[in-house]
Design a protein around this motif. Structure first.
Motif, PDB file in Angstrom:
ATOM      1  N   HIS A 219      22.989  20.848 -34.543  1.00 37.42           N
ATOM      2  CA  HIS A 219      23.984  19.836 -34.890  1.00 37.42           C
ATOM      3  C   HIS A 219      23.520  19.117 -36.148  1.00 37.42           C
ATOM      4  O   HIS A 219      22.315  18.924 -36.360  1.00 37.42           O
ATOM      5  N   PHE A 220      24.490  18.731 -36.969  1.00 33.10           N
ATOM      6  CA  PHE A 220      24.201  18.153 -38.277  1.00 33.10           C
ATOM      7  C   PHE A 220      24.896  16.801 -38.438  1.00 33.10           C
ATOM      8  O   PHE A 220      26.010  16.613 -37.943  1.00 33.10           O
ATOM      9  N   ALA A 221      24.230  15.909 -39.123  1.00 32.60           N
ATOM     10  CA  ALA A 221      24.820  14.600 -39.412  1.00 32.60           C
ATOM     11  C   ALA A 221      25.979  14.765 -40.394  1.00 32.60           C
ATOM     12  O   ALA A 221      25.932  15.608 -41.295  1.00 32.60           O
ATOM     13  N   PHE A 222      26.995  13.959 -40.227  1.00 32.36           N
ATOM     14  CA  PHE A 222      28.148  13.998 -41.134  1.00 32.36           C
ATOM     15  C   PHE A 222      27.898  13.069 -42.308  1.00 32.36           C
ATOM     16  O   PHE A 222      27.574  11.890 -42.155  1.00 32.36           O
ATOM     17  N   GLY A 223      28.011  13.630 -43.519  1.00 34.81           N
ATOM     18  CA  GLY A 223      27.927  12.805 -44.715  1.00 34.81           C
ATOM     19  C   GLY A 223      26.532  12.521 -45.213  1.00 34.81           C
ATOM     20  O   GLY A 223      26.368  11.735 -46.161  1.00 34.81           O
ATOM     21  N   GLU A 224      25.521  13.159 -44.613  1.00 33.20           N
ATOM     22  CA  GLU A 224      24.144  12.912 -45.050  1.00 33.20           C
ATOM     23  C   GLU A 224      23.238  14.010 -44.524  1.00 33.20           C
ATOM     24  O   GLU A 224      23.615  14.794 -43.649  1.00 33.20           O
ATOM     25  N   GLY A 225      22.050  14.073 -45.074  1.00 26.38           N
ATOM     26  CA  GLY A 225      21.034  14.973 -44.553  1.00 26.38           C
ATOM     27  C   GLY A 225      21.174  16.415 -45.010  1.00 26.38           C
ATOM     28  O   GLY A 225      21.997  16.751 -45.877  1.00 26.38           O
ATOM     29  N   LEU A 226      20.364  17.280 -44.388  1.00 17.39           N
ATOM     30  CA  LEU A 226      20.262  18.678 -44.760  1.00 17.39           C
ATOM     31  C   LEU A 226      21.290  19.530 -44.035  1.00 17.39           C
ATOM     32  O   LEU A 226      21.854  19.124 -43.028  1.00 17.39           O
TER      33      LEU A 226
END
Length: 294
Positions: free
Chosen positions: A37-44
């Motif tokens: 799972h990935f952060a929305f609007g930031e990160g890799l």
């Protein structure tokens, strides 16, 4: 002197003690399914196309397809092939897609620690923060699965100089981070021995499809060719073949069709191989043949 990591000594695969996998098999094969799972609007995050200014909706939604659609199609494929899976899970998946995690739990699949989210790297953190990342992810997986994870794969396979020490101290038995061999080997840590189980960086859909731009046919052929060659090589030495998969890539319909072709080829040889999970490889190495591992 050339700087050294101090984790293991050089050993030629042709000069090691011989042993067998359960049932006298010579090649162990496991599938590592990354549920992330990935952060929305930031990160890799992996990119289908070069990302623009945040929020990068194109790439976020592309990755999210894997959890909403691709992983479910792959679950059905694994069921049809009667194929066990090692699920490499971000702990954030339990909040974001708990029904997906439950579906793989119902299959009896192993869950391997894979950090909190693939939007971050643990290698950039101070030691205490990296230890907290490992502890937080481990706590979530243990509570959800009822058993502590035995293995760990760092997000982005990114390690600090003390990651193996922190993993061993946290109770982990094996790591998938190091891709230097076709056999499990013992690594030295400040908290005891840690088993390194081969995890592929070649038979892996991210380097193949995202980095090298290989097509669906080429990636499936790569799996088949790698398997056939390692099956032949395993006459001389017991070997481990891992297959690293991400649902937002190979869960896409046209890639899934060719992946199914490759895994069907492997499943047809199930009487000739040990089709297993990475945690089962760890357990066998630690309890049955600990003194034979390099």
């Amino acid at each position: 002197m050339v700087a050294d990591h101090g984790r293991y000594a050089y050993s030629a695969i042709t000069d090691r003690a011989d042993y067998h996998w359960p049932g006298g098999k010579r090649l162990a094969v496991y599938v590592g399914l990354n549920l992330e799972h990935f952060a929305f609007g930031e990160g890799l995050g992996a990119e289908l196309a070069p990302g623009g200014p945040q929020p990068d909706v194109l790439n976020y939604a592309w990755r999210d397809y894997g959890n909403r659609v691709g992983a479910w199609r792959m679950r059905d494929m694994f069921d049809a092939l009667d194929m066990p899976v090692s699920v490499l899970a971000n702990s954030a998946m339990y909040d974001y897609a708990p029904d997906l995690m439950a579906a793989f739990r119902a299959r009896g699949d192993e869950v391997v620690g894979h950090g909190r989210t693939n939007s971050e790297r643990q290698s950039t953190l101070p030691v205490d923060e990296e230890a907290r990342l490992i502890a937080e992810a481990t706590e979530v997986l243990t509570e959800a699965e009822g058993v502590a994870p035995r293995g760990w794969l760092s997000p982005w396979i990114a390690e600090s100089r003390v990651t193996p020490d922190l993993l061993a101290a946290a109770g982990y038995g094996y790591t998938l981070n190091w891709c230097m061999d076709d056999q499990p080997i013992w690594m030295e840590t400040s908290a005891g021995r840690l088993l390194s189980i081969p995890y592929p960086q070649e038979v892996n859909d991210i380097p193949s499809i995202v980095a090298r731009k290989d097509g669906a046919v080429a990636f499936a052929d790569m799996i088949i060719d790698n398997f056939d060659e390692m099956l032949d090589q395993s006459v001389g030495q017991p070997l481990v073949m891992g297959i690293a998969l991400h649902p937002y890539l190979v869960g896409q319909p046209y890639r899934l069709r060719h992946l199914r072709r490759a895994l069907t080829h492997i499943a047809a040889h199930r009487d000739d191989i040990w089709l297993t999970r990475s945690g089962d490889i760890h357990d066998y190495c630690r309890t049955k043949i600990p003194d034979l591992i390099a």
